[in-house]
Scaffold this motif. Structure first.
Motif, PDB file in Angstrom:
ATOM      1  N   UNK A 150       2.106  -6.376 -19.260  1.00 46.99           N
ATOM      2  CA  UNK A 150       1.309  -5.602 -17.977  1.00 46.99           C
ATOM      3  C   UNK A 150       1.678  -4.167 -18.187  1.00 46.99           C
ATOM      4  N   UNK A 151       0.799  -3.359 -17.919  1.00 54.62           N
ATOM      5  CA  UNK A 151       0.736  -1.907 -18.024  1.00 54.62           C
ATOM      6  C   UNK A 151       0.325  -1.399 -16.681  1.00 54.62           C
ATOM      7  N   UNK A 152       1.173  -0.205 -16.171  1.00 56.80           N
ATOM      8  CA  UNK A 152       0.931   0.577 -15.074  1.00 56.80           C
ATOM      9  C   UNK A 152       1.229   2.323 -15.556  1.00 56.80           C
ATOM     10  N   UNK A 153      -0.150   2.718 -15.200  1.00 58.11           N
ATOM     11  CA  UNK A 153      -0.166   4.023 -15.861  1.00 58.11           C
ATOM     12  C   UNK A 153       0.014   4.970 -14.454  1.00 58.11           C
ATOM     13  N   UNK A 154       0.781   5.986 -14.530  1.00 57.72           N
ATOM     14  CA  UNK A 154       0.919   6.903 -13.516  1.00 57.72           C
ATOM     15  C   UNK A 154       0.787   8.171 -13.929  1.00 57.72           C
TER      16      UNK A 154
ATOM     17  N   UNK B 290      -2.458   5.374  -6.082  1.00 61.20           N
ATOM     18  CA  UNK B 290      -3.571   4.746  -6.069  1.00 61.20           C
ATOM     19  C   UNK B 290      -4.156   3.930  -7.105  1.00 61.20           C
ATOM     20  N   UNK B 291      -3.273   3.546  -7.913  1.00 68.95           N
ATOM     21  CA  UNK B 291      -3.444   2.956  -9.212  1.00 68.95           C
ATOM     22  C   UNK B 291      -3.458   1.343  -9.228  1.00 68.95           C
ATOM     23  N   UNK B 292      -3.372   0.661  -7.952  1.00 73.07           N
ATOM     24  CA  UNK B 292      -3.322  -0.774  -7.660  1.00 73.07           C
ATOM     25  C   UNK B 292      -2.167  -1.487  -8.410  1.00 73.07           C
ATOM     26  N   UNK B 293      -0.998  -0.849  -8.605  1.00 70.81           N
ATOM     27  CA  UNK B 293       0.102  -1.246  -9.321  1.00 70.81           C
ATOM     28  C   UNK B 293       0.746  -2.321  -8.500  1.00 70.81           C
ATOM     29  N   UNK B 294       0.670  -2.290  -7.157  1.00 73.24           N
ATOM     30  CA  UNK B 294       1.371  -3.328  -6.236  1.00 73.24           C
ATOM     31  C   UNK B 294       0.399  -3.881  -5.448  1.00 73.24           C
TER      32      UNK B 294
ATOM     33  N   UNK C 172       0.851  -1.101  -0.024  1.00 72.45           N
ATOM     34  CA  UNK C 172      -0.066  -0.005  -0.067  1.00 72.45           C
ATOM     35  C   UNK C 172       0.894   1.211  -0.119  1.00 72.45           C
ATOM     36  N   UNK C 173       1.908   1.375   0.796  1.00 70.15           N
ATOM     37  CA  UNK C 173       2.799   2.310   0.695  1.00 70.15           C
ATOM     38  C   UNK C 173       3.393   2.755  -0.529  1.00 70.15           C
ATOM     39  N   UNK C 174       3.667   1.880  -1.362  1.00 64.38           N
ATOM     40  CA  UNK C 174       4.351   2.121  -2.537  1.00 64.38           C
ATOM     41  C   UNK C 174       3.213   2.595  -3.508  1.00 64.38           C
TER      42      UNK C 174
ATOM     43  N   UNK D 105      -1.841  -7.178  -4.896  1.00 68.55           N
ATOM     44  CA  UNK D 105      -2.048  -8.498  -5.025  1.00 68.55           C
ATOM     45  C   UNK D 105      -1.144  -8.890  -6.197  1.00 68.55           C
ATOM     46  N   UNK D 106       0.041  -8.876  -6.023  1.00 63.99           N
ATOM     47  CA  UNK D 106       1.342  -9.430  -6.940  1.00 63.99           C
ATOM     48  C   UNK D 106       1.767 -10.853  -6.523  1.00 63.99           C
ATOM     49  N   UNK D 107       2.128 -11.391  -7.655  1.00 62.07           N
ATOM     50  CA  UNK D 107       2.865 -12.637  -7.294  1.00 62.07           C
ATOM     51  C   UNK D 107       4.405 -12.601  -6.808  1.00 62.07           C
ATOM     52  N   UNK D 108       4.899 -13.689  -6.872  1.00 66.85           N
ATOM     53  CA  UNK D 108       6.523 -13.424  -6.431  1.00 66.85           C
ATOM     54  C   UNK D 108       7.296 -12.839  -7.750  1.00 66.85           C
ATOM     55  N   UNK D 109       6.909 -13.355  -8.819  1.00 64.11           N
ATOM     56  CA  UNK D 109       7.510 -13.061 -10.053  1.00 64.11           C
ATOM     57  C   UNK D 109       7.382 -11.476 -10.449  1.00 64.11           C
ATOM     58  N   UNK D 110       6.358 -11.219 -10.055  1.00 66.96           N
ATOM     59  CA  UNK D 110       6.104  -9.692 -10.425  1.00 66.96           C
ATOM     60  C   UNK D 110       6.825  -8.617  -9.267  1.00 66.96           C
ATOM     61  N   UNK D 111       6.776  -9.121  -8.173  1.00 69.10           N
ATOM     62  CA  UNK D 111       7.490  -8.221  -7.105  1.00 69.10           C
ATOM     63  C   UNK D 111       9.034  -8.353  -7.137  1.00 69.10           C
ATOM     64  N   UNK D 112       9.393  -9.630  -7.660  1.00 67.77           N
ATOM     65  CA  UNK D 112      10.914  -9.674  -7.661  1.00 67.77           C
ATOM     66  C   UNK D 112      11.674  -8.858  -8.572  1.00 67.77           C
ATOM     67  N   UNK D 113      10.815  -7.876  -9.403  1.00 62.13           N
ATOM     68  CA  UNK D 113      11.553  -7.132 -10.154  1.00 62.13           C
ATOM     69  C   UNK D 113      11.719  -6.073  -9.305  1.00 62.13           C
ATOM     70  N   UNK D 114      11.052  -5.717  -8.390  1.00 63.52           N
ATOM     71  CA  UNK D 114      11.670  -4.424  -7.266  1.00 63.52           C
ATOM     72  C   UNK D 114      12.416  -4.899  -5.997  1.00 63.52           C
TER      73      UNK D 114
END
Length: 365
Positions: free
Chosen positions: A319-323, A206-210, A199-201, A212-221
């Motif tokens: 996967x797209x994340x718009x800021x 507030x775009x839901x980018x983080x 939630x912090x990131x 309910x990610x899985x390990x593969x997605x979060x491991x990029x960060x």
């Protein structure tokens, strides 16, 4: 973590790490080896070398401690605050009031989790260490008491407060810390799978980018102790996949992207009727870079993250994340700016209202 109190050397390294990680299309500039080396350097400087097989009693950024709040969640489920301290009783009351406000009968665990995420994003601000306006708010920004009372939080505060809400609702949740011990987030169990939620990131966008990610997605960060924390493998409740768009082929990406933008969905994946192949990668990069440039016309200072993921059938999706940025950097209200201008003019004997800095160089009333 953006706390700011641990100063310039953290900030400089964090900025460099961010530049390496943020845009997936420039990964060749910052190799994974270089990123790992930078993270090791952060760990050495902060003294956070190594890791522990535990969730609580971990100190983040040498200042903020992850503490258990199970006694508070247990008290909620027992409907009794007997044995709690005054501070814990107040925390319980504040948290209970939030649940009464936003949780309704018949909600699924996912809907409850999303309601908590939305509430935290909307109601809690990030403590950047600039100024402690409210007495005691800064020292409690890493725990649910301070977060719920003062609506001010560092990452530890977001994570422990999110976990408290989940545990109060009998949803399994853990606070995760990265191996450098400079950041925290949550692991939440929905159905048979665990998911990462930070939630912090996401708090400023507030775009839901983080969400309910899985390990593969979060491991990029992030990197964390995977031997201790449970594996997150699910896609069912990942926000991006729940908002998937379908393109005929790679040249249909702009149309799907614009449709999602118009729907105000800023985190999603694009699946393809005709699966892309390796030779399509450069075309996709060109398409996405061109969309990025076009987006800036309507939304100054905006940017897009994109990367390839695989769905449950092994097919590739984008996967797209718009800021969305804004050209309004004003940090105070026009009324306050006008009042400040009048006071400065009066103090210096000027006839006109003095131009007031409101967030942009050269901005004035």
């Amino acid at each position: 973590m953006k706390e700011g109190k641990k100063v310039k050397i953290y900030t400089g390294l964090a900025i460099l790490l961010s530049l390496c990680i943020v845009a997936s299309t420039v990964i060749s500039v910052c190799s994974l080896t270089a990123i790992g080396s930078l993270k090791n350097e952060v760990a050495v400087i902060t003294g956070n070398v190594g890791d522990d097989d535990q969730e609580n009693d971990i100190t983040i950024m040498s200042e903020y401690t992850i503490e258990s709040t199970k006694n508070i969640s247990d008290a909620y489920k027992k409907n009794s605050d007997s044995g709690l301290s005054d501070k814990e009783k107040e925390t319980l009351k504040l948290a209970s009031d939030v649940l009464d406000e936003i949780i309704t009968e018949g909600m699924s665990d996912y809907e409850k989790e999303k309601a908590i995420y939305d509430w935290l994003v909307k109601n809690v601000g990030q403590d950047k260490g600039l100024l402690t306006v409210i007495p005691s708010s800064g020292e409690d920004s890493d725990n649910p008491y301070g977060v719920l009372k003062y609506h001010d939080a560092v990452c530890v505060g977001y994570a422990t407060t999110f976990r408290l809400f989940m545990e109060m609702m009998d949803i399994q949740c853990m606070v995760v810390h990265n191996t450098e011990r400079v950041h925290t987030w949550d692991l939440v169990k929905l159905g048979d799978n665990w998911y990462h939620t930070d939630v912090y990131s996401d708090a400023e966008s507030g775009n839901y980018a983080r969400f309910n990610l899985n390990d593969s997605m979060l491991s990029q960060e992030q990197q964390w102790n995977r031997d201790f924390f449970p594996a997150a493998k699910g896609l069912e409740y990942n926000y991006s996949f729940m908002n998937q768009g379908i393109a005929k082929d790679i040249f249909d990406i702009p149309a799907v992207f614009k449709k999602k933008l118009d729907e105000e969905v800023y985190t999603f994946v694009i699946g393809f009727e005709k699966q892309p192949v390796n030779e399509d990668a450069e075309i996709v990069n060109t398409i996405m870079n061109s969309i990025q440039e076009r987006l800036l016309v309507d939304y100054p200072e905006s940017y897009v993250n994109w990367n390839w993921q695989q769905d449950k059938d092994g097919k590739y999706v984008l996967m797209e994340q718009i800021y969305l940025g804004t050209d309004d950097n004003t940090q105070i209200t026009p009324e306050d700016a006008k009042k400040i201008g009048k006071k400065i003019a009066k103090a210096f004997g000027d006839k006109d209202i003095w131009p007031v800095y409101t967030g942009e160089i050269g901005s004035e009333m």
